[in-house]
Motif scaffolding. Sequence first.
Motif, PDB file in Angstrom:
ATOM      1  N   ALA A 174      44.659  37.384  37.225  1.00 26.57           N
ATOM      2  CA  ALA A 174      45.434  38.192  36.426  1.00 26.57           C
ATOM      3  C   ALA A 174      45.644  39.582  36.635  1.00 26.57           C
ATOM      4  CB  ALA A 174      44.654  37.932  35.060  1.00 26.57           C
ATOM      5  N   THR A 175      44.902  40.207  37.721  1.00 22.25           N
ATOM      6  CA  THR A 175      45.186  41.368  37.870  1.00 22.25           C
ATOM      7  C   THR A 175      46.692  41.808  38.564  1.00 22.25           C
ATOM      8  OG1 THR A 175      44.146  41.566  40.277  1.00 22.25           O
ATOM      9  CG2 THR A 175      42.902  41.878  38.019  1.00 22.25           C
ATOM     10  N   ARG A 176      47.330  43.204  38.322  1.00 27.95           N
ATOM     11  CA  ARG A 176      48.344  43.610  38.820  1.00 27.95           C
ATOM     12  C   ARG A 176      48.244  44.962  39.696  1.00 27.95           C
ATOM     13  NH1 ARG A 176      48.849  39.077  37.814  1.00 27.95           N
ATOM     14  NH2 ARG A 176      50.795  38.365  36.810  1.00 27.95           N
ATOM     15  N   PHE A 177      49.060  45.407  40.385  1.00 25.02           N
ATOM     16  CA  PHE A 177      48.843  46.422  41.315  1.00 25.02           C
ATOM     17  C   PHE A 177      48.243  47.880  40.433  1.00 25.02           C
ATOM     18  CE2 PHE A 177      51.340  50.330  43.027  1.00 25.02           C
ATOM     19  CZ  PHE A 177      50.477  50.638  44.232  1.00 25.02           C
ATOM     20  N   MET A 178      47.339  48.345  40.831  1.00 25.76           N
ATOM     21  CA  MET A 178      46.863  49.506  40.280  1.00 25.76           C
ATOM     22  C   MET A 178      45.756  49.043  39.301  1.00 25.76           C
ATOM     23  SD  MET A 178      46.903  52.280  41.997  1.00 25.76           S
ATOM     24  CE  MET A 178      47.931  53.402  42.918  1.00 25.76           C
ATOM     25  N   ASP A 179      45.484  47.780  39.003  1.00 24.48           N
ATOM     26  CA  ASP A 179      44.443  47.435  37.955  1.00 24.48           C
ATOM     27  C   ASP A 179      43.159  47.715  38.571  1.00 24.48           C
ATOM     28  OD1 ASP A 179      46.129  46.867  35.985  1.00 24.48           O
ATOM     29  OD2 ASP A 179      46.055  44.567  36.440  1.00 24.48           O
ATOM     30  N   ARG A 180      42.027  47.903  37.671  1.00 23.29           N
ATOM     31  CA  ARG A 180      40.818  47.720  37.971  1.00 23.29           C
ATOM     32  C   ARG A 180      40.147  47.210  37.331  1.00 23.29           C
ATOM     33  NH1 ARG A 180      36.168  52.232  38.988  1.00 23.29           N
ATOM     34  NH2 ARG A 180      34.465  51.227  37.525  1.00 23.29           N
ATOM     35  N   VAL A 181      39.085  46.358  37.902  1.00 23.18           N
ATOM     36  CA  VAL A 181      38.047  45.131  37.215  1.00 23.18           C
ATOM     37  C   VAL A 181      36.775  44.972  37.876  1.00 23.18           C
ATOM     38  CG1 VAL A 181      39.041  43.313  38.709  1.00 23.18           C
ATOM     39  CG2 VAL A 181      38.351  42.870  36.418  1.00 23.18           C
ATOM     40  N   GLU A 182      35.851  44.933  36.966  1.00 19.22           N
ATOM     41  CA  GLU A 182      34.552  44.656  37.278  1.00 19.22           C
ATOM     42  C   GLU A 182      34.374  42.989  37.270  1.00 19.22           C
ATOM     43  OE1 GLU A 182      31.694  46.989  35.123  1.00 19.22           O
ATOM     44  OE2 GLU A 182      32.954  48.837  35.514  1.00 19.22           O
ATOM     45  N   PHE A 183      33.784  42.397  38.458  1.00 19.96           N
ATOM     46  CA  PHE A 183      33.450  41.340  38.627  1.00 19.96           C
ATOM     47  C   PHE A 183      32.252  40.911  39.468  1.00 19.96           C
ATOM     48  CE2 PHE A 183      35.465  42.410  42.277  1.00 19.96           C
ATOM     49  CZ  PHE A 183      35.557  41.361  43.308  1.00 19.96           C
ATOM     50  N   GLU A 184      31.997  39.656  39.499  1.00 21.73           N
ATOM     51  CA  GLU A 184      30.524  39.258  40.319  1.00 21.73           C
ATOM     52  C   GLU A 184      31.339  38.468  41.585  1.00 21.73           C
ATOM     53  OE1 GLU A 184      27.121  36.163  39.754  1.00 21.73           O
ATOM     54  OE2 GLU A 184      26.832  38.051  38.467  1.00 21.73           O
ATOM     55  N   LEU A 185      30.651  38.970  42.574  1.00 21.29           N
ATOM     56  CA  LEU A 185      30.898  38.206  44.003  1.00 21.29           C
ATOM     57  C   LEU A 185      29.710  37.857  44.757  1.00 21.29           C
ATOM     58  CD1 LEU A 185      33.132  37.166  45.660  1.00 21.29           C
ATOM     59  CD2 LEU A 185      33.134  39.464  46.839  1.00 21.29           C
ATOM     60  N   LEU A 186      29.361  36.488  44.793  1.00 19.40           N
ATOM     61  CA  LEU A 186      28.284  35.995  45.677  1.00 19.40           C
ATOM     62  C   LEU A 186      26.991  36.657  44.991  1.00 19.40           C
ATOM     63  CD1 LEU A 186      29.327  36.223  49.394  1.00 19.40           C
ATOM     64  CD2 LEU A 186      29.453  34.155  47.797  1.00 19.40           C
ATOM     65  N   GLY A 187      27.098  36.875  43.738  1.00 15.24           N
ATOM     66  CA  GLY A 187      25.765  37.329  42.870  1.00 15.24           C
ATOM     67  C   GLY A 187      25.829  38.773  42.786  1.00 15.24           C
ATOM     68  N   ALA A 188      26.510  39.351  43.209  1.00 13.70           N
ATOM     69  CA  ALA A 188      26.460  41.077  43.493  1.00 13.70           C
ATOM     70  C   ALA A 188      27.498  41.660  42.423  1.00 13.70           C
ATOM     71  CB  ALA A 188      26.886  41.523  44.780  1.00 13.70           C
ATOM     72  N   ALA A 189      27.296  42.700  41.662  1.00 12.82           N
ATOM     73  CA  ALA A 189      28.308  43.440  40.739  1.00 12.82           C
ATOM     74  C   ALA A 189      29.250  44.329  41.732  1.00 12.82           C
ATOM     75  CB  ALA A 189      27.412  43.979  39.930  1.00 12.82           C
ATOM     76  N   CYS A 190      30.380  43.813  41.514  1.00 12.68           N
ATOM     77  CA  CYS A 190      31.512  44.616  42.491  1.00 12.68           C
ATOM     78  C   CYS A 190      32.582  45.275  41.539  1.00 12.68           C
ATOM     79  CB  CYS A 190      32.044  43.555  43.199  1.00 12.68           C
ATOM     80  SG  CYS A 190      30.957  42.862  44.391  1.00 12.68           S
ATOM     81  N   ILE A 191      33.375  46.161  41.684  1.00 17.17           N
ATOM     82  CA  ILE A 191      34.413  46.598  41.208  1.00 17.17           C
ATOM     83  C   ILE A 191      35.637  46.637  42.191  1.00 17.17           C
ATOM     84  CG2 ILE A 191      35.484  48.747  40.222  1.00 17.17           C
ATOM     85  CD1 ILE A 191      32.239  49.702  39.903  1.00 17.17           C
ATOM     86  N   ALA A 192      36.577  46.211  41.752  1.00 14.64           N
ATOM     87  CA  ALA A 192      37.899  46.043  42.615  1.00 14.64           C
ATOM     88  C   ALA A 192      39.029  46.750  42.025  1.00 14.64           C
ATOM     89  CB  ALA A 192      38.288  44.657  43.025  1.00 14.64           C
ATOM     90  N   THR A 193      39.980  47.423  42.805  1.00 16.18           N
ATOM     91  CA  THR A 193      41.278  47.913  42.096  1.00 16.18           C
ATOM     92  C   THR A 193      42.020  46.986  43.180  1.00 16.18           C
ATOM     93  OG1 THR A 193      41.106  49.800  44.060  1.00 16.18           O
ATOM     94  CG2 THR A 193      40.217  50.095  41.625  1.00 16.18           C
ATOM     95  N   ARG A 194      43.362  46.825  42.473  1.00 14.38           N
ATOM     96  CA  ARG A 194      44.462  46.081  43.440  1.00 14.38           C
ATOM     97  C   ARG A 194      45.097  47.158  43.949  1.00 14.38           C
ATOM     98  NH1 ARG A 194      46.074  40.059  41.774  1.00 14.38           N
ATOM     99  NH2 ARG A 194      47.044  39.510  43.864  1.00 14.38           N
ATOM    100  N   SER A 195      44.823  47.516  44.955  1.00 11.06           N
ATOM    101  CA  SER A 195      45.389  48.568  45.608  1.00 11.06           C
ATOM    102  C   SER A 195      44.861  48.663  47.189  1.00 11.06           C
ATOM    103  CB  SER A 195      45.122  49.990  45.171  1.00 11.06           C
ATOM    104  OG  SER A 195      43.648  50.301  45.230  1.00 11.06           O
ATOM    105  N   GLY A 196      45.507  49.493  48.073  1.00 14.71           N
ATOM    106  CA  GLY A 196      45.203  49.775  49.314  1.00 14.71           C
ATOM    107  C   GLY A 196      46.084  50.807  50.176  1.00 14.71           C
ATOM    108  N   TYR A 197      46.082  50.705  51.448  1.00 14.88           N
ATOM    109  CA  TYR A 197      46.564  51.539  52.270  1.00 14.88           C
ATOM    110  C   TYR A 197      47.559  50.844  53.474  1.00 14.88           C
ATOM    111  CZ  TYR A 197      46.399  56.206  54.894  1.00 14.88           C
ATOM    112  OH  TYR A 197      46.401  57.341  55.476  1.00 14.88           O
ATOM    113  N   THR A 198      48.071  49.871  53.074  1.00 16.26           N
ATOM    114  CA  THR A 198      48.605  48.965  54.056  1.00 16.26           C
ATOM    115  C   THR A 198      49.924  48.548  53.485  1.00 16.26           C
ATOM    116  OG1 THR A 198      48.134  46.874  53.142  1.00 16.26           O
ATOM    117  CG2 THR A 198      46.750  47.821  54.803  1.00 16.26           C
ATOM    118  N   GLY A 199      50.447  48.960  52.239  1.00 18.46           N
ATOM    119  CA  GLY A 199      51.843  48.465  51.754  1.00 18.46           C
ATOM    120  C   GLY A 199      51.917  46.960  51.395  1.00 18.46           C
ATOM    121  N   GLU A 200      50.563  46.185  51.713  1.00 16.95           N
ATOM    122  CA  GLU A 200      50.506  44.906  51.312  1.00 16.95           C
ATOM    123  C   GLU A 200      49.602  44.861  49.885  1.00 16.95           C
ATOM    124  OE1 GLU A 200      52.127  42.245  52.930  1.00 16.95           O
ATOM    125  OE2 GLU A 200      52.825  43.432  54.380  1.00 16.95           O
TER     126      GLU A 200
END
Length: 379
Positions: A174-200
Amino acid sequence: MADATPSEDLKTTPLDALHRRLGARMVGFAGWSMPVSYPAGTLAEHKACREGAALFDVSHMGQVDLRPRSGDVADAARALERLVPADILSLGEGRQRYALFTNDAGGIADDLMVSHAGDRLSLVVNAANVGGDMALLAAIEDAVEVIPLPRALLALQGPGAEAVLARLGADLSATRFMDRVEFELLGAACIATRSGYTGEDGFEISVPEDAAETIAAALIEEGEAAPAGLAARDSLRLEAGLCLHGSDIGPDTTPVEAGLMWSIQKSRRPGGARAGGFPGADAIFAALTEGPARRRVGIKPEGRAPVRAPAPLYPAEDAETPVGQVTSGGFGATVGGPVAMGYVAAAAADGTPLWAEVRGKRLPCAVHPLPFTPARFKR
């Protein structure tokens, strides 16, 4: 790419042991021991990112929270706007924005990412500039608490990045470019932004240090992301026309000549609701009005020989006076040949012929539009 820091003085990321188990070639970079490539090689890592998914350790980057002393995140935004020309006040919760720390001359002290975390702002800054950036942020400690975050940072990049996370039970579709979301991954509290440094398409994922190795290993082994190092990250960002601070931009480069005025929203420009008020505003606005003497461009060499910084650029094979300089260069695996970026006279149009001097020889090239490969963000 490597630096001169003695190996015994290099800092290590939480993934250091994993890199070594995977056979990474390690180098010193910005004071850190970092993987430059893995046994598959840089070209394979580059291709994996363009066609599937690649995982980069970017834990050397600085992660910082700005927590408003008043309890109102708008006050944190106003405080940060004293240091950056971006419109932070209008940044919505759960969104991220590219910004610049500027100096009094209008140069770029660093570039950074800013996200709105609800009750605070979160920053990601360049590893080489963490000390300087923290010194800049000290100037706004009257309004915010500046909190360095001891977390790892993983960049999962490529058109298959979303599917990799889904294999591990994290649905970020459900996220789009430059969204920020908090979520759980393998039991750990994580934060993701839909962004990067590759153009992908992809995600930059902030994870607890004690969970970083487990998560990274799972993304590679179960998620089928290819481990990738600094060399591939550099070739990918170069094809995407993205700047590297200290090479393509720096304290002596204005956002105008760097082609980064898109990062200064209308509200901060002359006539805007909060025009100026950041370091170097007068110099930047003057350059915007008068036009820059030079501009950052793509450079496409002919043939197969790469052209790297700081090669001078000449208007003719026998010209005596250079008209520009290469700031980044290398082999573009997706393009299938050498690519570069640099600065030339602002009047130079796309297609303008140039000659780069490499080891005493003049090599033909031409001004090329950026990016070399189109961005494929999920919007």
